[in-house]
Design an enzyme around this catalytic site. Sequence first.
Site, PDB file in Angstrom:
ATOM      1  N   HIS A  55       0.847  -1.208   0.000  1.00  0.00           N
ATOM      2  CA  HIS A  55       0.000   0.000   0.000  1.00  0.00           C
ATOM      3  C   HIS A  55       0.880   1.254   0.000  1.00  0.00           C
ATOM      4  CE1 HIS A  55      -3.424   2.422   0.220  1.00  0.00           C
ATOM      5  NE2 HIS A  55      -4.070   1.885   1.231  1.00  0.00           N
ATOM      6  N   HIS A 102      -3.099   6.625  -0.829  1.00  0.00           N
ATOM      7  CA  HIS A 102      -4.103   7.138   0.117  1.00  0.00           C
ATOM      8  C   HIS A 102      -3.536   7.801   1.363  1.00  0.00           C
ATOM      9  CE1 HIS A 102      -7.013   3.988  -1.805  1.00  0.00           C
ATOM     10  NE2 HIS A 102      -6.619   4.930  -2.653  1.00  0.00           N
ATOM     11  N   TYR A 143      -1.059   6.937   3.283  1.00  0.00           N
ATOM     12  CA  TYR A 143      -0.504   6.100   4.341  1.00  0.00           C
ATOM     13  C   TYR A 143       1.029   6.154   4.284  1.00  0.00           C
ATOM     14  CZ  TYR A 143      -5.347   4.918   4.944  1.00  0.00           C
ATOM     15  OH  TYR A 143      -6.693   5.036   5.164  1.00  0.00           O
TER      16      TYR A 143
HETATM   17  C1  LIG Z   1     -15.282   0.417   3.011  1.00  0.00           C
HETATM   18  C2  LIG Z   1     -14.050   0.733   2.198  1.00  0.00           C
HETATM   19  C3  LIG Z   1     -12.798   0.370   2.685  1.00  0.00           C
HETATM   20  C4  LIG Z   1     -11.639   0.625   1.934  1.00  0.00           C
HETATM   21  N1  LIG Z   1     -10.431   0.172   2.405  1.00  0.00           N
HETATM   22  C5  LIG Z   1      -9.344   0.262   1.598  1.00  0.00           C
HETATM   23  C6  LIG Z   1      -8.143  -0.393   1.943  1.00  0.00           C
HETATM   24  O1  LIG Z   1      -8.056  -1.137   2.921  1.00  0.00           O
HETATM   25  N2  LIG Z   1      -7.063  -0.198   1.122  1.00  0.00           N
HETATM   26  C7  LIG Z   1      -7.137   0.553  -0.023  1.00  0.00           C
HETATM   27  O2  LIG Z   1      -6.141   0.700  -0.728  1.00  0.00           O
HETATM   28  N3  LIG Z   1      -8.294   1.131  -0.382  1.00  0.00           N
HETATM   29  C8  LIG Z   1      -9.400   0.983   0.357  1.00  0.00           C
HETATM   30  N4  LIG Z   1     -10.597   1.477  -0.074  1.00  0.00           N
HETATM   31  C9  LIG Z   1     -10.692   2.058  -1.432  1.00  0.00           C
HETATM   32  C10 LIG Z   1     -11.152   0.983  -2.429  1.00  0.00           C
HETATM   33  O3  LIG Z   1     -10.217  -0.062  -2.547  1.00  0.00           O
HETATM   34  C11 LIG Z   1     -11.404   1.592  -3.840  1.00  0.00           C
HETATM   35  O4  LIG Z   1     -10.185   2.075  -4.335  1.00  0.00           O
HETATM   36  C12 LIG Z   1     -12.417   2.729  -3.813  1.00  0.00           C
HETATM   37  O5  LIG Z   1     -13.565   2.341  -3.076  1.00  0.00           O
HETATM   38  C13 LIG Z   1     -12.819   3.145  -5.230  1.00  0.00           C
HETATM   39  O6  LIG Z   1     -13.340   2.051  -5.954  1.00  0.00           O
HETATM   40  P1  LIG Z   1     -14.948   1.793  -6.111  1.00  0.00           P
HETATM   41  O7  LIG Z   1     -15.527   3.034  -6.725  1.00  0.00           O
HETATM   42  O8  LIG Z   1     -15.059   0.604  -6.997  1.00  0.00           O
HETATM   43  O9  LIG Z   1     -15.503   1.561  -4.732  1.00  0.00           O
HETATM   44  C14 LIG Z   1     -11.754   1.270   0.684  1.00  0.00           C
HETATM   45  C15 LIG Z   1     -13.017   1.649   0.216  1.00  0.00           C
HETATM   46  C16 LIG Z   1     -14.156   1.372   0.942  1.00  0.00           C
HETATM   47  C17 LIG Z   1     -15.504   1.747   0.385  1.00  0.00           C
END
Ligand SMILES: Cc1cc2nc3c(=O)[nH]c(=O)nc-3n(C[C@H](O)[C@H](O)[C@H](O)COP(=O)(O)O)c2cc1C
Length: 340
Positions: free
Chosen positions: A163, A166, A168
Amino acid sequence: MADLFTPYNFKNLTLKNRIVMPPMCQYSVKAEDGIPNDWHFVHYVSRAVGGTGLIIVEMTGVHPDGRITNQDTGIWSDDQIPAYRKIVETVHSYGTKIGIQLGHAGRKAQDAEPSVAPSAIPFSSHYKMPRALSGAEVEELIQAFREGARRAVEAGFDTVEIHGAHGYLIHQFHSPLTNQRSDEYGQDLPLFGERVVEAVKEVLPEGMPIIMRVSAKEYVDGGYDVQHCAEICKRYRDAGVDIFHISSGGEGPVGSNGGPEAKPGYQVDLAAEFKQLLKVPVIAVGLLDEYNAAQEVILSGKADLVAIGRGMLRDPYWAVHAAKALDGGQKVPKPYERGY
Ligand SMILES: Cc1cc2nc3c(=O)[nH]c(=O)nc-3n(C[C@H](O)[C@H](O)[C@H](O)COP(=O)(O)O)c2cc1C
């Protein structure tokens, strides 16, 4: 020409389709001592039953203080391995491959006392002031990523995702706004991430690809642009990253130019740009849950794989349903056939 349902092969990773479940922390279901529980088991296995090609398990802390919250999963102890192994083996039994996202939240670790970061700069006025890591602690965290990867291999995962997005810890190191160190890790912004990639690579079996997630651009005022991130990623690629998973933002409060647009495929062009600049496979993510939108990403060649996040929270069988809608030939699980 490849479409969403064309198998994908890279090194020793073979996927039955191009559909990825991206990492999504479950936060509100407490993983005691960082160990995934029945919720996590059912959550991931359901997406395997639902026909997903590759599942990437949520951001998993390589250190207890690297979790976003103390509810989250971790991989800092060998005691955590069996619970992952059970998920991995069951996911495999449905023909789905599975990776795990290794992370450290740095200054975004909400429950760490104190949180740590490259420099003592808080994420926002609502977050605590992090403590700047000493040089020795930086080295320890590189080892923590290495050990996390070793445990992932022991648990049977098919790949690991580092990762670096975002906001981090790895992102904090390669962003000029959050890394103001005067040591080598500050003079050379990608050095920390590069050392993490090298350490992880050392413990992975030959042929197991490394994925890395990055924020292609920042949205804070004065944040870095695609060019900066691409230069950083060249270092990560040369250190061993095989596939980039292209996201954006997350580094701090959105600035005056605004944040990511909430429109279908809002990050696809970033993925395509990175694919071109870095000459490596990429995963596109971000509001691609409309079946045709996901299909178009693969047909256009803008990305090699597509990840469906929130869409898969709503529908664990997203891949089966996409296949039904797009005539993709993916089989409905036998016990569910009568439902169709
Ligand atoms: C509930 C939730 C938890 C997430 N946790 C992570 C995570 O652990 N690591 C990460 O890189 N992104 C995390 N994301 C981002 C998602 O992996 C993804 O990049 C983002 O939701 C956009 O894609 P989507 O429009 O298909 O949801 C999270 C998103 C959501 C909704």
